[in-house]
Scaffold this active site. Structure first.
Site, PDB file in Angstrom:
ATOM      1  CG  ASP A   1      -2.245   0.666   1.109  1.00 26.86           C
ATOM      2  OD1 ASP A   1      -2.195   1.954   0.552  1.00 26.86           O
ATOM      3  OD2 ASP A   1      -3.300  -0.134   1.052  1.00 26.86           O
TER       4      ASP A   1
ATOM      5  CG  HIS B   1      -0.756   1.831  -3.076  1.00 26.09           C
ATOM      6  ND1 HIS B   1      -2.292   1.911  -2.653  1.00 26.09           N
ATOM      7  CD2 HIS B   1      -0.768   1.002  -3.926  1.00 26.09           C
ATOM      8  CE1 HIS B   1      -2.639   0.538  -2.824  1.00 26.09           C
ATOM      9  NE2 HIS B   1      -1.827  -0.097  -3.803  1.00 26.09           N
TER      10      HIS B   1
END
Length: 787
Positions: free
Chosen positions: A260, A287
């Protein structure tokens, strides 16, 4: 260069340097040092091939580690050390203490227990998927600690990919399950700080957290120096380091490989995040370098310098929405290299579709000396014309622009003093060039990308990475990969994809032109996931241009979702111009299961293809609707397609009269028609007995009702002319019934053109037979295959 231009250029460069100097941690941060030991604990567990025996799995070291932390004097360290092959400490939740450092020595692993019960906040709250989540204690908690630290050349392993005790799932499996069902996983995070002061992470390796690795909340003074985070790309919600509502933060010389956000800076109602330095770091999968999505307290005075991002989903990202937004300003990104990043630059205040009055406004954002080496998608969005994105681009270069996409609106862009090749363009975008600008030069990046460190002194426990999930996830709250369905459709490969949509309202228009798209709401309650728009025939160039959802691709499958056109929510229903489709479908072998289709006039169009006025034969298009709910009042199922409706409810909404169907054939033997089998015809309470089963849209039509329960709103005649007294299409249409029941059946009062079938004649209209075609398609098979 003219003297005035040169002075302007020098002033601009000086301003950039000044901005960077102020946008950072105001502390003087130097290399941390390891304090002297108050006690050294030796490991008792051997983990051959990274695995702990079942007997040792119960031999927790929690008590002796916690006791050592509790009794260690300030400015000293509790040291964990391997002894020969015994190199593992097994622990449950630990509480950090002020002034005390925990040192995990080289070749030593501090390993989290796989027993969910020892992390329970309330009995049974951890290791489950639920509507609430947050049922687990973290492995390390630091509430109000000052001058505490975790250091060492060893590792802390959360074991996110190992099977839980008493279950047949891993922590990461729970995260995936939560994603599929739009719920929340209760899993422990590794390190969570609240109201801390001057906390340090130094040289430690963090592996395989079940959730976030490091969460820093309402803290003044946080340093992460030389931290290595290694967790698979496919491990969901495994953020690297997330400072929230904190000040004086430095993250430096770190290597972060996560599933993430590599780093995400956030803020909430308790105050801003400010004076943050993120410098000399390397990011890998994850991310990217994010701000948000919560920014309601504001984010300011932040410097990102000397960063590489390699193979992440996002690069530099600021994300928020009206439900949790705030002002983000005074942010400087400089000396940044990226490659193999899907979304290199992403600035959006529309991260979700949520409403609210917490406006996300981004201003005074500066990018200088940024080089993106591969193609990607660029997003530069302001909230609206009054709240534009304020962005400066100095020497920003993006390779592969011809193969890149760009989405820009409501932005005020300043270019210079050194011009790169990236220039956002779009509606509401204004671009200003700094006077006296010079041509830029791409930042040299190739030598700056380095492999992730070998971690030879940080033992790794056995772990199974989750398989790559090919499905695309959409969530209105921003927790998915996409916040709109159309963006997921655009990203889907040409061969098709499974797109899972979390509950929410998606006000958009969908166009589906790729085969094998499977669109599924993540809740079995179709009313919780709604795709809606308010286009109409009068405002959009005709009835067939008014649909909320447009499907012209084959092998489409939708389930557990609502398609709606709510034009009449704000407009009266008039005889002309009020046609407003929820669904237009012309694809062949398309299936709809547990789909709600809501409208009034012309709710659903099912059509064939390539029908032309020059007499060329139409190409049959077959559609199958199973367990659907379709609402409307005038011709609300119409078209020239070949469609079967199996166990559907057809609901007539309030109107002065109405027609359920308006089927049409272009020529007598066109292979089209509607069959309704085991359906139920219902109506609003104020609808009286003047609703007809159908009328022929053209001189030829075919509609058959089998085993259908009809309420009293159905007119006794059942069928009606298109224009009584003007057309005579009932003479050439084929309208039939079999085994109709209920107060609307009226077998003795039907229009004389009605055909009443016997059991032998019915067989040709059974869905599996009616839709078979020359390719022997059985619509029941794809329906069963997804259950």
């Amino acid at each position: 260069m003219h003297l005035r231009s040169a002075l302007s250029l020098c002033a601009a460069l000086l301003l950039l340097a000044t901005l960077a100097a102020h946008a950072q941690d105001i502390r003087t941060v130097t290399v941390p040092h390891v304090p002297p030991a108050c006690v050294t604990l030796h490991a008792r567990i051997t983990a051959g091939n990274g695995q702990i025996t079942e007997r040792d799995e119960r031999a927790l070291d929690t008590t002796r580690i916690q006791s050592a932390l509790d009794h260690c004097p300030a400015s000293h360290a509790v040291v964990l050390r391997a002894r020969g092959s015994r190199n593992v400490f097994l622990t449950g939740p630990l509480t950090l203490r002020s002034g005390v450092t925990l040192v995990v020595s080289a070749n030593t692993a501090l390993v989290a227990s796989r027993d969910p019960r020892i992390y329970d906040i309330t009995p049974g709250s951890c290791g489950v998927v639920s509507e609430n989540g947050h049922g687990c204690k973290p492995l390390f908690s630091g509430n109000g600690v000052e001058d505490a630290a975790i250091m060492g050349e060893g590792s802390i392993d959360g074991r996110g990919g190992e099977t839980l005790l008493g279950q047949n799932k891993t922590w990461w499996d729970l995260a995936h399950q939560a994603k599929l069902t739009d719920q929340y996983q209760s899993v422990p995070w590794l390190i969570v700080l609240h109201h801390a002061r001057n906390f340090t992470l130094y040289n430690i390796t963090l592996r395989n957290s079940p959730g976030f690795h490091v969460a820093v909340n309402q803290t003044d003074g946080f340093t992460a120096w030389g931290v290595k985070i290694m967790t698979p790309k496919t491990a969901r919600n495994t953020d690297g380091i997330d400072p929230g509502t904190s000040r004086n933060v430095t993250i430096t010389h770190c290597y972060i490989h996560a599933g993430d956000d590599n780093v995400a800076v956030k803020s909430g109602p308790d105050g801003p995040s400010s004076h943050i330095s993120i410098v000399h770091n390397h990011f890998y999968t994850g991310h990217g370098m994010s701000i948000g999505s919560g920014t309601s307290g504001g984010v300011d005075h932040m410097l990102v310098d000397d960063l590489t991002i390699d193979s992440a989903d996002n690069g530099i990202r600021i994300k928020s929405d009206r439900s949790r937004g705030g002002r983000v300003q005074g942010i400087v990104y400089r000396n940044v290299c990226m490659r193999n990043v899907k979304n290199p630059l992403l600035f959006t205040p529309l991260y979700t579709t949520f409403s609210g009055n917490l406006l996300p406004v981004y201003s005074d954002i500066t990018l200088t000396d940024v080089h993106i080496l591969t193609a990607g998608t660029y997003t530069f969005l302001g909230l609206d014309a009054q709240h534009k994105l304020g962005l400066s681009l100095d020497n920003v270069f993006a390779d592969g622009l011809n193969n890149s996409k760009q989405l820009s609106s409501n932005a005020q862009i300043t270019i210079g003093p050194r011009r790169g090749n990236l220039e956002p363009r779009g509606e509401g975008v204004t671009v200003t060039d700094i006077q006296g600008e010079l041509p830029g030069r791409p930042l040299a990046c190739d030598a700056r990308f380095v492999p992730f460190p070998a971690l030879s002194t940080a033992p790794e426990m056995a772990s199974t990475a989750p398989p790559e999930d090919k499905a695309l996830y959409v969530a209105a709250d921003g927790t998915g990969e996409y916040s709109t369905i159309q963006r997921a459709l655009d990203a889907a490969p040409a061969s098709g994809a499974l797109i899972l949509v979390a509950p929410g309202t998606y006000r958009e228009v969908l166009t589906i032109n790729k085969p094998n798209i499977h669109l599924r709401g993540s809740s079995p309650d179709a009313s919780r996931t709604v795709v809606v728009n308010d286009r109409s025939a009068g405002a959009n160039g005709g009835t067939l241009h008014s649909a909320t959802v447009n499907i012209n691709a084959d092998y489409f499958f939708a389930e557990d979702i609502t398609f709606e056109n709510d034009f009449n929510r704000t407009h009266p229903q008039l005889p002309a111009g009020s046609q407003a489709l929820a669904l237009l479908v012309t694809g062949d072998r398309d299936v709809f299961h547990n789909v709600r289709l809501l409208g009034n006039q012309d709710t659903v169009y099912v059509g064939s293809r390539n029908c032309s006025p020059d007499g060329m034969p139409c190409i049959p298009a077959r559609q199958y609707f199973s367990n659907c709910y379709i609402a409307g009042n005038v011709d609300f199922i119409f078209g020239d397609g070949k469609a079967a409706f199996d166990h559907c409810e057809l609901h007539s909404t309030a109107h002065n009269g109405g027609f359920i169907t308006a089927q049409a054939k272009h020529y007598p033997d066109e292979d089209s028609g509607f069959v309704f089998d085991h359906c139920k015809l219902t109506a609003d309470k104020d609808v009286t007995g003047n609703v007809y089963l159908g009328r022929p849209w053209r001189p030829y039509a075919e509609v058959v009702f089998l085993n259908t329960e009809m309420d009293a709103h159905i007119a006794p005649a059942g069928w009606r002319e298109w224009h009584p007294g003007e057309t005579r299409s009932l003479d050439t249409a084929y309208y039939a019934e079999f085994n109709s029941s209920g107060p609307g059946a009226h077998p003795g009062k039907r229009d004389p053109h009605t055909h009443f079938l016997d059991a032998q004649q019915v067989r040709q209209f059974e869905p599996a037979v009616f839709l078979r075609g020359t390719d022997n398609w059985n619509p029941i098979v794809p329906l069963q295959s997804v259950k």
